[in-house]
Design a protein around this motif. Structure first.
Motif, mmCIF file in Angstrom:
data_model
loop_
_atom_site.group_PDB
_atom_site.id
_atom_site.type_symbol
_atom_site.label_atom_id
_atom_site.label_comp_id
_atom_site.label_asym_id
_atom_site.label_seq_id
_atom_site.Cartn_x
_atom_site.Cartn_y
_atom_site.Cartn_z
ATOM 1 N N PRO A 126 0.822 -1.217 0.000
ATOM 2 C CA PRO A 126 0.000 0.000 0.000
ATOM 3 C C PRO A 126 0.856 1.268 0.000
ATOM 4 N N TRP A 127 1.744 1.365 -0.968
ATOM 5 C CA TRP A 127 2.656 2.496 -1.047
ATOM 6 C C TRP A 127 2.032 3.611 -1.868
ATOM 7 N N GLU A 128 2.591 4.802 -1.703
ATOM 8 C CA GLU A 128 2.112 5.936 -2.485
ATOM 9 C C GLU A 128 3.072 6.246 -3.627
ATOM 10 N N ILE A 129 2.530 6.857 -4.657
ATOM 11 C CA ILE A 129 3.361 7.287 -5.782
ATOM 12 C C ILE A 129 4.108 8.537 -5.352
ATOM 13 N N VAL A 130 5.426 8.510 -5.493
ATOM 14 C CA VAL A 130 6.254 9.645 -5.094
ATOM 15 C C VAL A 130 6.987 10.270 -6.273
ATOM 16 N N GLY A 131 6.868 9.668 -7.452
ATOM 17 C CA GLY A 131 7.520 10.230 -8.620
ATOM 18 C C GLY A 131 6.935 9.674 -9.896
ATOM 19 N N LEU A 132 6.910 10.512 -10.917
ATOM 20 C CA LEU A 132 6.411 10.099 -12.221
ATOM 21 C C LEU A 132 7.170 10.859 -13.288
ATOM 22 N N GLU A 133 7.716 10.125 -14.259
ATOM 23 C CA GLU A 133 8.312 10.753 -15.424
ATOM 24 C C GLU A 133 7.636 10.173 -16.655
ATOM 25 N N VAL A 134 7.207 11.049 -17.542
ATOM 26 C CA VAL A 134 6.579 10.652 -18.792
ATOM 27 C C VAL A 134 7.325 11.369 -19.908
ATOM 28 N N ILE A 135 7.953 10.603 -20.799
ATOM 29 C CA ILE A 135 8.669 11.210 -21.926
ATOM 30 C C ILE A 135 8.264 10.505 -23.210
ATOM 31 N N ASP A 136 8.348 11.228 -24.301
ATOM 32 C CA ASP A 136 7.990 10.611 -25.586
ATOM 33 C C ASP A 136 9.127 9.706 -26.060
ATOM 34 N N ARG A 137 8.821 8.912 -27.057
ATOM 35 C CA ARG A 137 9.780 7.912 -27.557
ATOM 36 C C ARG A 137 11.049 8.567 -28.090
ATOM 37 N N GLN A 138 10.911 9.665 -28.801
ATOM 38 C CA GLN A 138 12.079 10.343 -29.361
ATOM 39 C C GLN A 138 13.014 10.820 -28.246
ATOM 40 N N THR A 139 12.474 11.423 -27.202
ATOM 41 C CA THR A 139 13.291 11.890 -26.084
ATOM 42 C C THR A 139 13.977 10.723 -25.396
ATOM 43 N N TYR A 140 13.251 9.637 -25.229
ATOM 44 C CA TYR A 140 13.829 8.437 -24.619
ATOM 45 C C TYR A 140 15.044 7.963 -25.418
ATOM 46 N N HIS A 141 14.886 7.851 -26.740
ATOM 47 C CA HIS A 141 15.990 7.379 -27.581
ATOM 48 C C HIS A 141 17.154 8.366 -27.593
ATOM 49 N N LEU A 142 16.879 9.653 -27.569
ATOM 50 C CA LEU A 142 17.962 10.635 -27.506
ATOM 51 C C LEU A 142 18.761 10.476 -26.219
ATOM 52 N N ARG A 143 18.073 10.304 -25.099
ATOM 53 C CA ARG A 143 18.761 10.118 -23.822
ATOM 54 C C ARG A 143 19.633 8.868 -23.842
ATOM 55 N N VAL A 144 19.102 7.784 -24.338
ATOM 56 C CA VAL A 144 19.873 6.541 -24.386
ATOM 57 C C VAL A 144 21.090 6.715 -25.292
ATOM 58 N N ALA A 145 20.889 7.320 -26.458
ATOM 59 C CA ALA A 145 21.992 7.509 -27.411
ATOM 60 C C ALA A 145 23.084 8.406 -26.843
ATOM 61 N N GLU A 146 22.714 9.381 -26.016
ATOM 62 C CA GLU A 146 23.687 10.307 -25.430
ATOM 63 C C GLU A 146 24.284 9.779 -24.129
ATOM 64 N N GLY A 147 23.848 8.603 -23.708
ATOM 65 C CA GLY A 147 24.379 8.024 -22.482
ATOM 66 C C GLY A 147 23.706 8.524 -21.224
ATOM 67 N N TYR A 148 22.612 9.249 -21.357
ATOM 68 C CA TYR A 148 21.907 9.775 -20.192
ATOM 69 C C TYR A 148 20.611 9.026 -19.912
ATOM 70 N N GLY A 149 20.404 7.947 -20.603
ATOM 71 C CA GLY A 149 19.177 7.187 -20.434
ATOM 72 C C GLY A 149 19.179 6.426 -19.128
ATOM 73 N N PRO A 150 18.126 5.675 -18.897
ATOM 74 C CA PRO A 150 18.044 4.884 -17.672
ATOM 75 C C PRO A 150 19.137 3.825 -17.660
ATOM 76 N N PRO A 151 19.558 3.407 -16.459
ATOM 77 C CA PRO A 151 20.583 2.359 -16.417
ATOM 78 C C PRO A 151 20.078 1.097 -17.094
ATOM 79 N N PRO A 152 20.958 0.315 -17.691
ATOM 80 C CA PRO A 152 20.536 -0.900 -18.388
ATOM 81 C C PRO A 152 19.783 -1.833 -17.454
#
Length: 161
Positions: A126-152
């Motif tokens: 019964p935990w509460e939501i403490v964070g939410l990130e919503v990004i589009d697919r293009q932004t996600y791929h840019l972050r990954v390509a630049e090495g700033y994406g989520p950890p593998p």
């Protein structure tokens, strides 16, 4: 043989997105049968109706035995087939997945309901939501390509921090 999806990174380049958890599907990045923003679903005179959004949902609360947290997240992965990866500890967790929605507002609204709607059926704490990130697919791929994406992500499953 699997065909590469438009916009997907070539296999073996080291720029892989998150991998699937739980329900046995072995897809990388977004589900192959879903449409990306480069190929929007179009109806009603050319108007874009839906896109893919990468969701990261963070939850926390009172300490819960790790086995219960893991079991709940594994059930959530089974119930929600587009779940990509989950990380957890005894007092917090992070869930990542792709959501198809018309716009960011719709994607965020669905994401904010995910934990509560599956709490009983998946046996989630019964935990509460403490964070939410919503990004589009293009932004996600840019972050990954630049090495700033989520950890593998680990190859398959729900994993401890």
């Amino acid at each position: 043989m699997r065909r590469p999806r438009p916009g997907a990174f070539p296999r073996g380049t080291g720029s892989r997105a998150l991998t699937s958890v739980g329900a046995g599907a072995d897809f990388v990045d977004a589900p192959a049968d879903r449409t990306t923003e480069q190929e929007p679903v179009v109806t009603d005179g050319g108007r874009n109706v839906s896109r893919l959004w990468h969701i990261t949902l963070s939850v926390s609360g009172r300490e819960t035995p790790l086995s219960e947290v893991r079991r709940g997240l594994e059930q959530l992965a089974h119930d929600h087939p587009f779940l990509l990866t989950s990380r957890y500890a005894n007092d917090h967790a992070e869930v990542r997945y792709w959501e198809e929605a018309r716009d960011l507002h719709d994607a965020a609204a669905v994401a904010l309901r995910l934990w509560g709607e599956h709490r009983s059926s998946a046996g989630l704490p019964p935990w509460e939501i403490v964070g939410l990130e919503v990004i589009d697919r293009q932004t996600y791929h840019l972050r990954v390509a630049e090495g700033y994406g989520p950890p593998p992500a680990a190859p398959v499953g729900v994993h401890p921090y």
